[in-house]
Design a protein around this motif. Structure first.
Motif, PDB file in Angstrom:
ATOM      1  N   GLY A 165       0.838  -1.205   0.000  1.00 19.85           N
ATOM      2  CA  GLY A 165       0.000   0.000   0.000  1.00 19.85           C
ATOM      3  C   GLY A 165       0.868   1.249   0.000  1.00 19.85           C
TER       4      GLY A 165
ATOM      5  N   ASN B 285      -7.082   7.480  -0.306  1.00 20.48           N
ATOM      6  CA  ASN B 285      -8.478   7.094  -0.580  1.00 20.48           C
ATOM      7  C   ASN B 285      -8.711   6.882  -2.067  1.00 20.48           C
TER       8      ASN B 285
ATOM      9  N   LEU C 188      -7.314   3.534  -2.930  1.00 19.04           N
ATOM     10  CA  LEU C 188      -8.219   2.450  -2.498  1.00 19.04           C
ATOM     11  C   LEU C 188      -9.346   2.296  -3.510  1.00 19.04           C
TER      12      LEU C 188
ATOM     13  N   ALA D 101     -10.539  -1.516  -3.579  1.00 18.91           N
ATOM     14  CA  ALA D 101     -10.210  -2.197  -2.325  1.00 18.91           C
ATOM     15  C   ALA D 101     -11.433  -2.255  -1.413  1.00 18.91           C
TER      16      ALA D 101
ATOM     17  N   SER E 274     -12.943  -3.282   2.580  1.00 13.26           N
ATOM     18  CA  SER E 274     -12.575  -3.501   3.963  1.00 13.26           C
ATOM     19  C   SER E 274     -13.192  -4.814   4.420  1.00 13.26           C
TER      20      SER E 274
ATOM     21  N   TRP F 149      -7.753  -3.701   4.612  1.00 17.09           N
ATOM     22  CA  TRP F 149      -8.227  -3.332   3.269  1.00 17.09           C
ATOM     23  C   TRP F 149      -7.527  -4.248   2.289  1.00 17.09           C
TER      24      TRP F 149
ATOM     25  N   THR G 286      -7.638  -6.033  -1.911  1.00 17.71           N
ATOM     26  CA  THR G 286      -8.232  -6.065  -3.249  1.00 17.71           C
ATOM     27  C   THR G 286      -7.799  -7.379  -3.902  1.00 17.71           C
TER      28      THR G 286
END
Ligand code: ADP
Length: 627
Positions: free
Chosen positions: A195, A209, A212, A217, A219, A224, A226
């Protein structure tokens, strides 16, 4: 008569009266069932199936792979042999490797492995950290979650560049088969090395964000993740043994502009260094290093795959359940099966389109299960319904056949029984006109005309009674009467008929209390029974008529010494227009209505008629009337 009987037909053929809302009942049932099925299915995770579908799609390469801007430097068996340490990469070798890579100007370098105080001494870690912190794009990731949340002495100085790089395995979710399907972007609020490298860490929240979102991605739990866009690892990764990098034995520009992962992939501690992937689920053939490269590559290229939002899955499951149950309920089986298959194809198309356009894979399992379960749940109802319909048609056709028989019986009876007496009357009248007969012959002829007219009247009366019975327009007038009186009146009337055949009538009439009945109808009952007894008995036999009072019931029994009625006919003789097909009956005139009306009139009074008969010895008809 005609109107009455056709009304009768309509009623029976149409079955119970239908109400309008009934038309919608099957749809309502199917829809209700569909909602229950969908709601139940949505409670079940079907993770295993979901994983299988995802893996299938990965293997089919629905997504077009792009070349990864990655390189992998692995501490392999040859490197292990060369440095004499098959477990840990010696710090000096590691530093030399990173220096060699950094000289080429890579995008980022990620050193992976068990780099903590369990594998290295504190001073080794300090040396390593000091050497690596010099380069701002070099990260150290720990693949073992034992280091998570722990301050590892020596590595503290690397701060935000000593991060978790745990390779996600589906141990509990999806297939629960320990296959690596996803990559962590953050664990418990901290960005992972993947990440941090791909999204620039949490320093800029808006960038994080966006990253993500771009990677779809999701949660799950405290992390988090993907889905990794797996591609053929072997084809798209540049690989180098660590020992070659240390020796400088690699082509120039191997690392420039690339994301380079350095780590262990020894074949000896296989379980720790290798993972299962959707492309190889049975044997761990992909090294942790390469899986990490795939994960990081996915994030760098913003190729993460997400799942569709829950409301989409609910919507699809409910819609497919409703459509399937309704189709299965109404369409022919072939069409229903075809539509179910089409629904499957549509689902697969939908999910492929969603994967290609939005990089979200639609959970096809729940809607697909809704199709299957919906289809099979409706089947029993469907069978029951078909059975009911068939039963109804069968009953209707049996009734039509019966009606046809009645009609032809009736027509032949009418033509025979109406024409014969009329012909006789006509013949007699013509004879009287033609001949100059003596007065006694004239009288005899006229008497026979009168008797024939009486028969004709009786016959027409029976048919009229039937018409009244059928249309329900038969009035009943009860009055207090003595049954014995009624019997005697009938016997007076029928005496000449019996006398003509030499038949003696014995009576055994017990004194009775008065009972309430319709005199006209019961008189026809008695008359019919006595007349039949005379008609169907050979000459010179006896008829016995007895009345009894037993509790609340009056009984009248008419016994003859006639030919009797066969057991299989004993119920049928009470049917409308039924006449026994024996030579004896055929020689006797009748409409086949007598016993039908007898039973009808008696039942109208709440009574019963029973028959006991033996072929050859005679019959007893017993009427029971409540007082
Ligand atoms: P019908 O006398 O006009 O034929 P019924 O309904 O009175 O019609 O009788 C139906 C059939 O039952 C008769 O055709 C006859 O075959 C049989 N049956 C009725 N009464 C007797 C009886 N006492 N003995 C033998 N057969 C009888």
């Amino acid at each position: 008569m005609k109107a009455a009987s056709s009304e009768n037909v309509d009623l029976r053929a149409a079955g119970p009266p239908r109400r309008d809302w009934k038309r919608y009942t099957p749809t309502a049932i199917a829809t209700g069932l569909a909602v229950v099925i969908a709601a139940t299915l949505l409670q079940l995770p079907f993770d295993g199936l979901l994983a299988a579908v995802f893996d299938g799609a990965e293997r089919l390469s629905v997504l077009r792979a792009r070349d990864l801007p990655m390189a992998v430097v692995s501490y392999d068996d040859a490197s292990g042999r060369r440095f004499g340490d098959p477990e840990r990469i010696p710090v000096a070798a590691l530093v030399a490797t990173v220096e060699a890579i950094v000289r080429e100007g890579p995008e980022a370098v990620l050193v992976l492995g068990p780099i903590d105080d369990r594998a290295y001494r504190p001073e080794e870690l300090e040396t390593l950290a000091a050497a690596l912190t010099r380069h701002r794009n070099v990260y150290v990731g720990f693949t073992d979650d034992g280091a998570l949340g722990r301050s590892v002495p020596g590595m503290a100085s690397m701060a935000g560049r000593y991060l978790p790089a745990i390779v996600s395995k589906d141990t509990y979710s999806y297939g629960a088969d320990s296959v690596t399907r996803r990559v962590f972007l953050a664990i418990e609020g901290f960005p992972t090395a993947y990440g941090a490298i791909a999204c620039g860490g949490l320093e800029s929240l808006s960038r994080w964000n966006r990253c993500l979102e771009e990677n779809r991605a999701e949660s799950r739990g405290a992390s988090w993740q993907t889905f990794i866009d797996w591609r053929d690892v072997r084809a798209s990764l540049a690989r180098f043994p660590l020992v070659d990098v240390v020796d400088g034995a690699f082509p120039a520009q191997s690392f420039a502009g690339r994301y380079v992962l350095v780590g262990r992939s020894l074949s000896v501690p296989r379980d720790r260094d290798f993972v299962l992937t959707p492309l190889a689920k049975s044997r761990p053939t992909t090294s942790v290093l390469e899986a990490a490269a795939q994960g990081l590559g996915t994030l760098v290229l913003r190729q993460g795959v997400g799942t569709s939002p829950n409301y989409v899955i609910w919507f699809l499951t409910v819609v497919f359940a409703i459509v399937t149950t309704n189709v299965a309920l109404k369409a022919t089986p072939q069409r229903a099966t075809l539509l179910a298959v089409l629904a499957f194809v549509l689902l697969v198309l939908l999910s492929s389109v969603s994967l290609l356009l939005f990089r979200r894979w639609v959970d096809v399992v729940h809607p697909a299960m809704a199709i299957v379960v919906g289809y099979y749940f409706v089947l029993p109802y469907r069978l029951f319904d078909e059975y009911q319909k068939r039963w109804h048609y069968q009953e209707k056709s049996e009734f039509m056949a019966e009606l046809e028989e009645l009609k032809s019986n009736f027509l032949s009876l009418i033509s025979h029984d109406l024409k014969t007496p009329i012909a006789r009357i006509q013949g007699a009248a013509e004879r009287l006109i033609a001949e100059k007969a003596p007065p006694e012959r004239v009288e005899k002829t006229l008497r026979s005309v009168v008797r024939t007219t009486e028969e004709l009247t009786e016959y027409i009366e029976a048919i009229l009674d039937l018409a009244r019975v059928e249309s329900g327009a038969l009035p009943i007038h009860k009055a207090s009467k003595d049954l014995n009186k009624t019997v005697e009146a009938v016997l007076d009337e029928k005496a000449p008929m019996a006398h003509e055949k030499g038949i003696a009538i014995d009576t055994d009439l017990e004194p009775l209390f008065a009972a309430r009945y319709d005199e006209k109808l019961i008189r026809r009952v008695v008359a019919n029974l006595v007349e039949n007894a005379i008609k169907y008995s050979p000459p010179d036999t006896k008829i016995r008529i007895a009345t009894r009072e037993e509790g609340d019931v009056l009984r009248l029994a008419v016994t003859d010494e006639g030919r009797g009625i066969a057991p299989d006919e004993q119920e049928r003789v009470f049917e409308k227009f039924y006449r026994s097909r024996t030579a004896n009956t055929e020689s006797v005139r009748g409409a086949g209505l007598g016993l039908y009306l007898v039973r009808y009139f008696v039942e109208l009074h709440g009574g019963t008629v029973t028959l006991e008969s033996n072929v050859g010895t005679g019959s007893t008809f017993t009427v029971s009337l409540p007082t």
